[in-house]
Design an enzyme around this catalytic site. Structure first.
Site, PDB file in Angstrom:
ATOM      1  N   TYR A  11       0.793  -1.225   0.000  1.00 38.61           N
ATOM      2  CA  TYR A  11       0.000   0.000   0.000  1.00 38.61           C
ATOM      3  C   TYR A  11       0.830   1.281   0.000  1.00 38.61           C
ATOM      4  O   TYR A  11       0.271   2.377  -0.065  1.00 38.61           O
ATOM      5  CB  TYR A  11      -0.912   0.024   1.236  1.00 38.61           C
ATOM      6  CG  TYR A  11      -1.866  -1.143   1.282  1.00 38.61           C
ATOM      7  CD1 TYR A  11      -2.980  -1.173   0.456  1.00 38.61           C
ATOM      8  CD2 TYR A  11      -1.643  -2.222   2.129  1.00 38.61           C
ATOM      9  CE1 TYR A  11      -3.854  -2.246   0.473  1.00 38.61           C
ATOM     10  CE2 TYR A  11      -2.516  -3.302   2.162  1.00 38.61           C
ATOM     11  CZ  TYR A  11      -3.622  -3.308   1.327  1.00 38.61           C
ATOM     12  OH  TYR A  11      -4.478  -4.370   1.354  1.00 38.61           O
ATOM     13  N   HIS A  16      -4.566   6.066  -1.021  1.00 38.91           N
ATOM     14  CA  HIS A  16      -5.054   6.034   0.369  1.00 38.91           C
ATOM     15  C   HIS A  16      -3.933   6.333   1.368  1.00 38.91           C
ATOM     16  O   HIS A  16      -4.207   6.629   2.523  1.00 38.91           O
ATOM     17  CB  HIS A  16      -5.650   4.658   0.651  1.00 38.91           C
ATOM     18  CG  HIS A  16      -6.905   4.667   1.471  1.00 38.91           C
ATOM     19  ND1 HIS A  16      -7.729   5.769   1.629  1.00 38.91           N
ATOM     20  CD2 HIS A  16      -7.492   3.676   2.184  1.00 38.91           C
ATOM     21  CE1 HIS A  16      -8.750   5.450   2.396  1.00 38.91           C
ATOM     22  NE2 HIS A  16      -8.634   4.185   2.753  1.00 38.91           N
ATOM     23  N   PHE A  61      -4.757  -1.087   9.860  1.00 42.16           N
ATOM     24  CA  PHE A  61      -5.330  -0.614   8.610  1.00 42.16           C
ATOM     25  C   PHE A  61      -6.184   0.624   8.867  1.00 42.16           C
ATOM     26  O   PHE A  61      -6.699   0.844   9.964  1.00 42.16           O
ATOM     27  CB  PHE A  61      -6.109  -1.726   7.912  1.00 42.16           C
ATOM     28  CG  PHE A  61      -5.195  -2.719   7.262  1.00 42.16           C
ATOM     29  CD1 PHE A  61      -4.591  -2.431   6.051  1.00 42.16           C
ATOM     30  CD2 PHE A  61      -4.905  -3.918   7.888  1.00 42.16           C
ATOM     31  CE1 PHE A  61      -3.716  -3.320   5.461  1.00 42.16           C
ATOM     32  CE2 PHE A  61      -4.026  -4.816   7.305  1.00 42.16           C
ATOM     33  CZ  PHE A  61      -3.432  -4.523   6.097  1.00 42.16           C
TER      34      PHE A  61
END
Length: 183
Positions: A11, A16, A61
């Site tokens: 990620y 994000h 997360f």
């Protein structure tokens, strides 16, 4: 200053993780090592324009980032109204940076987690525009968890620098002045 994102290499460069990217940029500029670990959070202490600051990245997360952020804030006796949270915002066009004082979650699950954990949304936010997917059929989740496109990468450093300047302005000049200069 809390940067929101998702942990892990998968990620690292996704839209994000704009909050993590800005926080890392600030850490580099002000030579603050964000390697201390406590309460599922990486953090570092230092000064930005003479102001004592803690830079923090919750390592759960995004949707569960509130609890570790609250634990760290309690440990250092920091009130939520003294926090700045940096996060991506799909409702802002790419290249836009917007400072917001307090408010709701706007559909952002990381902000929702923080509001739930802190019992309200009295913290300031620095919203980093990541835009909506170009194709209507493209899913929001795929968009926010996708990497920046090649043409977006060309301007990403400018966006991150502008966002870092906004955080510095909040610290140095106060939120009202920073909002007038960046919104």
């Amino acid at each position: 200053v809390i940067g929101l994102g998702n942990p892990g290499k998968k990620y690292k460069y996704t839209r994000h993780n704009a909050g993590f990217m800005v926080l890392d940029n600030l850490a580099e500029i002000y030579e603050i090592s964000v390697k201390n670990k406590k309460f599922n959070t990486l953090f570092g202490r230092g000064k930005i324009e003479g102001v004592d600051v803690i830079l923090a990245k919750p390592m759960l997360f995004m949707n569960n980032s509130g609890h570790p952020a609250r634990m760290l804030a309690e440990y250092f006796n920091i009130l939520s109204e003294d926090m700045v949270v940096i996060h991506d915002d799909i409702d802002l066009a790419l290249e836009r940076v917007k400072i917001k004082l307090k408010g709701g979650d706007g559909g952002h699950r990381g902000i929702k987690s923080l509001i739930k954990s802190f019992g309200g949304g009295s913290f300031s936010r620095l919203r980093i525009g990541i835009g909506r997917p170009e194709e209507i059929r493209a899913g929001v989740v795929d968009h926010v968890l996708g990497n920046f496109l090649e043409n977006e990468n060309k301007i990403l450093n400018d966006i991150l620098a502008r966002a870092a300047q906004a955080v510095v302005a909040i610290m140095r000049d106060g939120i009202s002045v920073a909002m007038n200069n960046f919104n």
